[in-house]
Design an enzyme around this catalytic site. Structure first.
Site, PDB file in Angstrom:
ATOM      1  NE  ARG A  96       1.361   0.110  -6.252  1.00  0.00           N
ATOM      2  CZ  ARG A  96       1.910   1.032  -7.023  1.00  0.00           C
ATOM      3  NH1 ARG A  96       2.103   2.074  -6.526  1.00  0.00           N
ATOM      4  NH2 ARG A  96       2.330   0.669  -8.056  1.00  0.00           N
ATOM      5  CG  ASN A 150      -4.638   6.668  -9.604  1.00  0.00           C
ATOM      6  OD1 ASN A 150      -5.457   7.209 -10.195  1.00  0.00           O
ATOM      7  ND2 ASN A 150      -3.337   6.625  -9.562  1.00  0.00           N
ATOM      8  CB  CYS A 171      -4.585  11.146 -14.620  1.00  0.00           C
ATOM      9  SG  CYS A 171      -3.512   9.462 -14.712  1.00  0.00           S
ATOM     10  CG  HIS A 201      -5.332   4.986 -15.116  1.00  0.00           C
ATOM     11  ND1 HIS A 201      -4.879   4.396 -13.894  1.00  0.00           N
ATOM     12  CD2 HIS A 201      -4.712   6.154 -15.042  1.00  0.00           C
ATOM     13  CE1 HIS A 201      -4.040   5.245 -13.152  1.00  0.00           C
ATOM     14  NE2 HIS A 201      -3.836   6.332 -14.117  1.00  0.00           N
ATOM     15  CE1 TYR A 251      -2.227   1.976 -14.857  1.00  0.00           C
ATOM     16  CE2 TYR A 251      -1.633   4.120 -15.954  1.00  0.00           C
ATOM     17  CZ  TYR A 251      -1.704   3.219 -14.773  1.00  0.00           C
ATOM     18  OH  TYR A 251      -0.901   3.650 -14.051  1.00  0.00           O
TER      19      TYR A 251
END
Length: 433
Positions: A96, A150, A171, A201, A251
């Site tokens: 990440r 995700n 989500c 998102h 988002y």
């Protein structure tokens, strides 16, 4: 199981797991879990043992006849399961961190599910999820796979296209919005109706009603900001919101306010560090709490983690599927004509009636015309990236990168793709055969 349910959680060493266990305890009468299997990989065994032992203490404190098993044997956990839930991170927080920092060097948004970072997460994750699906097809063909790994929408679409598994993506954003509205209007969530339209998102809320009374107009006129903990606070332009006619997902700030969000990320990189570093600090504190043998409940500090309510959403969905409650939840499912400008097998995020046989997507009553172009553009990128993840085709990966709306040029796409593929070489064997 004849005398109760077997649930397997892939990524059981996650810091979210105590919230999931709390949900199973609180909903035991409607969702009688008898076996809970927490699964992780060898690299995550230390965390699995800490969080798993907390889960066992929580269940023991409850007095319920629920057994909690900890294992690295995924197939044993999946065998005969009624539900399989996935909450994993391929490459862990180090991956990440690369997803968030490399794009910033090119002046591009660095985020774990949106933009180039989200693409790398999809390339790493989709093959692993499809491998899990093969285990489910063999060992638990009637199980429901609930995915909130995700990028949930892309992963769900890949499963729909390449596996024979009953799968639903979910989500925490929809349940988070409903909780916020519940607090704002001081009414229970079941008296609130919110209509979601778009992708995971990348959704817009086109209707908000409380006891049947429209509240969207006043929300669009209110400059109060609703934002997730992992998305920097930036105020929406009031005139833009009013003319948009829908409440945009937080988002969407990456698309509508790219310059401000990019500046915020670059500033954070110099001060507190990227989000992955912040999350690591929060997780380190959480696991110190989890390791306390006197702790027998989910600590309040978990709500700082940024993805709070993911687990609550998962338990709600399991309970509704098991009991056939026919309630309405916002889920990631196959389009099947709901949005007529997308393919039927595209994964979309919309309201669904949850029946015992699965979710039935509801027709949307209002799709903002100005949202259609962005939905279509992002879906084009997603479909290209999914094909690249499955095939290891660098040409498809380049097309996906170049067609993402947040990537400014082909030259930037080429450079980003080369560096990010190489940085993820250990997790992308399909591109380095």
């Amino acid at each position: 199981m004849a005398n109760g349910l077997k649930i397997a959680v892939i990524g059981g060493g996650s810091s979210y797991t105590p919230e999931l266990v709390e949900g199973f305890i609180q909903n035991y009468e409607q969702l009688p879990v008898r076996e809970l299997w927490l699964v992780d990989i060898e690299e995550g065994l230390h965390k699995l043992n800490i969080v798993g032992q907390l889960a066992q203490r929580m269940v023991e404190q409850s007095g319920l006849p629920m057994q909690v098993h900890l294992t690295t044997d995924r197939r044993r956990a999946i065998e005969g399961a009624d539900f399989v839930s996935t909450q994993m991170r391929v490459g862990m927080l180090a991956a990440r961190g690369r997803d968030e920092t490399i794009p910033l060097r090119y002046g591009v948004i660095g985020q774990e599910t949106t933009g180039p970072g989200g693409m790398m997460k999809a390339l790493r994750t989709i093959p692993v999820l499809l491998d899990i699906c093969r285990d489910i097809e063999e060992l638990a063909p009637n199980a429901w796979l609930l995915n909130f790994t995700n990028p949930a929408g892309m992963v769900t679409e890949a499963i729909l296209q390449h596996a024979k598994v009953r799968s639903i993506g979910l989500c925490n954003a929809p349940i988070g919005l409903r909780k916020w509205l519940s607090g704002k209007y001081s009414v229970p969530a079941d008296r609130i109706y919110t209509e979601f339209v778009g992708l995971n998102h990348l959704h817009w809320v086109s209707r908000v009603e409380v006891d049947g009374v429209d509240k969207l107009t006043e929300l669009l006129n209110n400059q109060e900001d609703y934002s997730a903990k992992n998305v920097p606070q930036q105020g929406w332009n009031p005139a833009f919101l009013r003319s948009l006619g829908a409440l945009p997902s937080y988002y969407l700030k990456y698309f509508y306010m790219t310059d401000k969000m990019l500046a915020e990320q670059q500033k954070a990189l110099q001060q507190d560090g990227i989000r992955a570093e912040v999350v690591k600090r929060v997780e380190d504190e959480l696991f110190k709490l989890y390791a306390d043998p006197a702790l027998t409940e989910k600590p309040k500090q978990l709500e700082q983690r940024g993805g709070a309510y993911y687990s609550e959403a998962a338990v709600n969905l399991m309970r509704s599927l098991y009991n056939g409650t026919n309630d309405i939840q916002a889920l990631n499912v196959a389009n099947q004509g709901v949005l007529d400008f997308l393919p039927d097998d595209a994964s979309i995020e919309v309201n669904c009636i949850v029946t015992k046989s699965g979710p039935l997507p509801l027709p949307v009553t209002n799709v903002p015309a100005q949202a259609k172009g962005l939905i279509h553009a992002v879906k084009t990128y997603e479909q290209l990236a999914i094909r690249a993840a499955v095939t290891g085709d660098r040409g498809l990966a380049l097309q996906a990168m170049a067609h993402h709306p947040l990537v400014p040029s082909v030259d930037t796409a080429v450079a980003l793709l080369d560096e990010m593929l190489e940085a993820n070489r250990a997790y992308l064997p399909q591109f380095f055969a």
